[in-house]
Design an enzyme around this catalytic site. Structure first.
Site, short mmCIF file in Angstrom:
data_model
loop_
_atom_site.label_atom_id
_atom_site.label_comp_id
_atom_site.label_asym_id
_atom_site.label_seq_id
_atom_site.Cartn_x
_atom_site.Cartn_y
_atom_site.Cartn_z
N HIS A 1 37.66 49.98 33.08
CA HIS A 1 37.22 48.94 34.02
C HIS A 1 38.21 47.79 33.97
O HIS A 1 38.62 47.35 32.89
CB HIS A 1 35.82 48.45 33.65
CG HIS A 1 35.14 47.72 34.78
ND1 HIS A 1 35.52 46.45 35.15
CD2 HIS A 1 34.12 48.07 35.60
CE1 HIS A 1 34.75 46.06 36.16
NE2 HIS A 1 33.91 47.03 36.46
N ARG B 1 34.14 40.59 41.81
CA ARG B 1 35.18 40.74 42.82
C ARG B 1 34.59 41.14 44.16
O ARG B 1 35.10 40.75 45.21
CB ARG B 1 36.21 41.77 42.35
CG ARG B 1 37.08 41.26 41.21
CD ARG B 1 37.94 42.36 40.60
NE ARG B 1 37.15 43.34 39.86
CZ ARG B 1 37.17 44.65 40.06
NH1 ARG B 1 37.96 45.16 40.98
NH2 ARG B 1 36.42 45.45 39.33
#
Length: 693
Positions: A257, A273
């Site tokens: 990740h 995000r």
């Protein structure tokens, strides 16, 4: 000797296991779920960002459907997934999310009117239509064409797990925690249950069942830096592999990740995000548009992880006592948004880093005071127990679902939001096939055989206690984790991978001489860590050995010495097995992916150099077949469902294959076939069709 009998035995108390248990109990089966921890503490609760399902409710989700979700998933997998399974998944996901709403999951809902948002680093206004108010909202996630990730703020896994657990209790499922399956009971290619160790008393029991389902999660803890809980050690998969019959698929496919908190490794959800957060380097420069001008921070996870590390290698990382990192800026979203939709992220940053990520006071470089230090770390296991589309393993009567298995939905890279979605959807689909098996199966095992399996495991545990060796389990375990981090990480090359295999092989030999100083068979973490570490080493070797043999780059498997995806030679799935208990390396074989059965032939993924793959020699032939099939079916008046079925028929229970209704969907043309000049994506007019809130 204690033997417990049941119809359906499920090992693992996360979303996949519990949803499978509901499917079994709905058929009237006596169902037992075994969990290492209280089920509401299962690792599924750690999922923050959301669950993908093509509802198409929101402004930014308009026009979404199964075709779009399917293409995103296949491209995200870098053409490593089973496309029939991907179709099963995307067709069922909308039904799953509405079912979860019925279970009480409080999905974030649409409010009519304008709302502020951050897109591409810019503050904008998104207007939601009045007729959409009250329907399930969605947010943006990496690698998707539409905003389809449904969420409950940033606690999605938590609310989903509570909802599914409550429903399981409602159905009378017998959930037993602090129980660990340590051996599969089998004879003549048929599974009869498991030998189970009580983690409180140390007692060994046999759970004998008509069918057994493994839902034990991933194997992230073979790495030093991981977002995974301590129970995600891959031991369940190793126990299945130790039957000598069950195989593990694509174990080298490990996801990292991009945004993990430094140094703790706690996940900063992709929702950061997805909601508009950006990545900044040491100079306060937003660097992702330089590498990925189209998707930027919302490229697929494997891509963003590589770009971060590439940028750090160029000297643009921030120096820290725990290594270099970059900044995650979510202060740009505003305090109100963070304290409503990213509350867990804020709390984690405050507790583990002493940072308020909503603090937007900026220095001369434009870096906010609340910038969060992040770096890629291990996050998800695409590999696992190899199963067919029904969830069946090579051992009759043994099934697997969720992250524990290689179904194979994700191929070599999982899209964010497809994990908790897969857990529930596989629990529905595989759980239903599992229940059907249990209804018709019979238990015809002799008690003496059950006794033999218990005795074998008892003898094994006693041999660990009595071992006179000089090795320390924690020295071996920590060495394994460091090897995996340093040599089997985001970037890989043949030399380091071979070194990793040799070093891990030496560790597995040394693990036979571990000295367990505590001689008790209960209340003994050292004993538990010993038998788990021996199995974790087998999992680590499956990963490293599979990685060194796969001489290509595909998804999260990035070989610096073989930078291209090689569809000519590597369009296949790795299968690892351990038929001989004395061998020190897994046995590898390969399962081909038939390009002529694919709905979408392998093509440019959308990132980096367009020519960065070696095409399969039959690529153009299959693409021509697809184009001709679309023309033929559409010429006869067939809709997108008819076209899809003609391209790649897939089996699915009728209740899950039913057409999903969406608000305003009136165009049933086939959509979004990359590179094949498709019909345009269906637009969503103002009319509404019965979509359940």
């Amino acid at each position: 000797m204690k033997i417990i009998y049941c119809d359906a035995l499920i090992i693992g108390g996360g979303l996949a296991g519990l949803r499978s248990a509901i499917a079994a109990s709905e058929r009237g089966l006596n169902t037992i779920v075994l969990s290492l921890v209280p089920v509401r503490r299962s690792h599924s609760a750690a999922a923050q960002g959301g669950m993908q399902a093509s509802l198409g409710n929101s402004n930014k989700g308009a026009g979404d459907n199964e075709d779009v979700h399917f293409v995103d998933t296949v491209k995200g997998s870098d053409w490593g997934c089973d496309q029939e399974v991907a179709r099963m998944f995307v067709t069922t996901a909308p039904k799953a999310i509405r079912e979860l709403a019925q279970y009480g999951v409080p999905w974030t809902r649409i409010k009519a009117g304008k709302r502020p948002a951050v897109i591409n680093g810019q503050h904008v206004q998104i207007e939601e239509a009045k007729d959409r108010e009250g329907y399930i909202q969605s947010r943006d996630f990496g690698g998707t064409k539409k905003w389809r990730t449904c969420f409950t703020a940033d606690a999605t896994g938590h609310t989903m797990l509570y909802g599914v657990a409550n429903e399981a209790y409602k159905h009378g499922v017998d959930i037993q925690d602090r129980k660990e399956a340590v051996k599969i009971i089998h004879k003549d290619g048929k599974c009869y249950g498991a030998v189970v160790r009580d983690l409180v008393t140390g007692e060994l029991s046999a759970y004998v069942a008509k069918g057994t389902l493994m839902a034990t999660g991933g194997y992230g803890r073979i790495y030093q830096n991981t977002t995974n809980a301590v129970i995600c050690d891959g031991v369940g998969a190793a126990v299945a592999m130790e039957t000598g019959i069950v195989k593990l698929g694509n174990m080298e496919a490990v996801q990292f990740h991009p945004t993990c908190l430094v140094p703790s490794g706690i996940l900063m959800t992709e929702g950061c995000r997805g909601d508009g957060g950006i990545l900044l380097d040491v100079d306060g420069h937003r660097f992702m548009p330089d590498y990925e001008p189209e998707k930027k921070e919302l490229a697929s996870r494997d891509v963003v992880s590589r770009r971060i590390l590439e940028h750090i290698k160029k000297g643009k990382g921030v120096h820290g006592p725990y290594g270099d990192f970059v900044w995650l800026d979510i202060a740009i979203l505003g305090r109100a948004h963070i304290e409503k939709n990213l509350r867990d992220v804020q709390e984690i940053a405050e507790i583990f880093a002493g940072i308020d990520p909503a603090d937007d006071e900026r220095d001369s470089k434009g870096i906010p005071k609340g910038a969060v230090p992040i770096r890629p770390m291990q996050h998800y296991s695409m590999g696992g127990i190899r199963v067919n589309p029904k969830g069946e393993t090579a051992l009759k009567g043994l099934f697997s679902a969720g992250e524990a298995c290689c179904w194979d939905l994700h191929g070599f890279n999982r899209l964010g939001g497809n994990s908790v979605s897969e857990a529930v959807v596989s629990g529905m689909i595989i759980g239903d096939y599992f229940a059907e098996h249990c209804v018709h199966a019979e238990v015809d095992i002799e008690t003496s055989l059950v006794e033999e399996f218990i005795k074998e495991e008892s003898d094994y545990l006693n041999s660990l206690i009595d071992n006179g060796g000089k090795e320390d389990v924690y020295t071996i375990r920590n060495a394994m984790k460091q090897i995996m981090d340093l040599k089997v990480g985001v970037f890989r090359d043949g030399k380091e991978l071979q070194e990793a295999v040799e070093e891990l092989e030496e560790l597995i030999k040394r693990s036979k001489h571990i000295n367990v100083r505590n001689k008790k068979l209960h209340d003994n973490p050292e004993l538990e860590d010993t038998y788990r570490t021996q199995r974790m080493l087998k999992i680590a070797l499956c990963v490293a050995y599979g990685a060194v043999q796969r001489t290509e780059s595909r998804g999260a498997h990035t070989r610096l010495d073989h930078p291209k995806r090689d569809d000519a030679n590597w369009l296949n799935r790795t299968l690892a097995s351990w038929p001989d208990p004395e061998q020190t390396l897994p046995t590898l074989e390969y399962e081909p992916l038939d390009i002529m059965k694919m709905e979408i032939a392998p093509a440019y993924r959308g990132y980096g150099d367009k020519g960065n793959f070696i095409p399969n020699p039959r690529k153009e032939e299959r693409e021509e077949q697809v184009v001709n099939t679309i023309k033929e079916v559409e010429a006869k008046g067939g809709d997108r469902y008819a076209v899809q079925d003609a391209l790649m028929h897939f089996e699915l229970q009728p209740k899950y294959k039913e057409i999903n209704e969406r608000l305003g969907e009136v165009d049933n043309r086939y959509t979004v076939q990359d590179g094949l000049k498709p019909s345009e994506t269906a637009q969503t007019p103002k009319e509404t069709v019965g979509d359940a809130k």
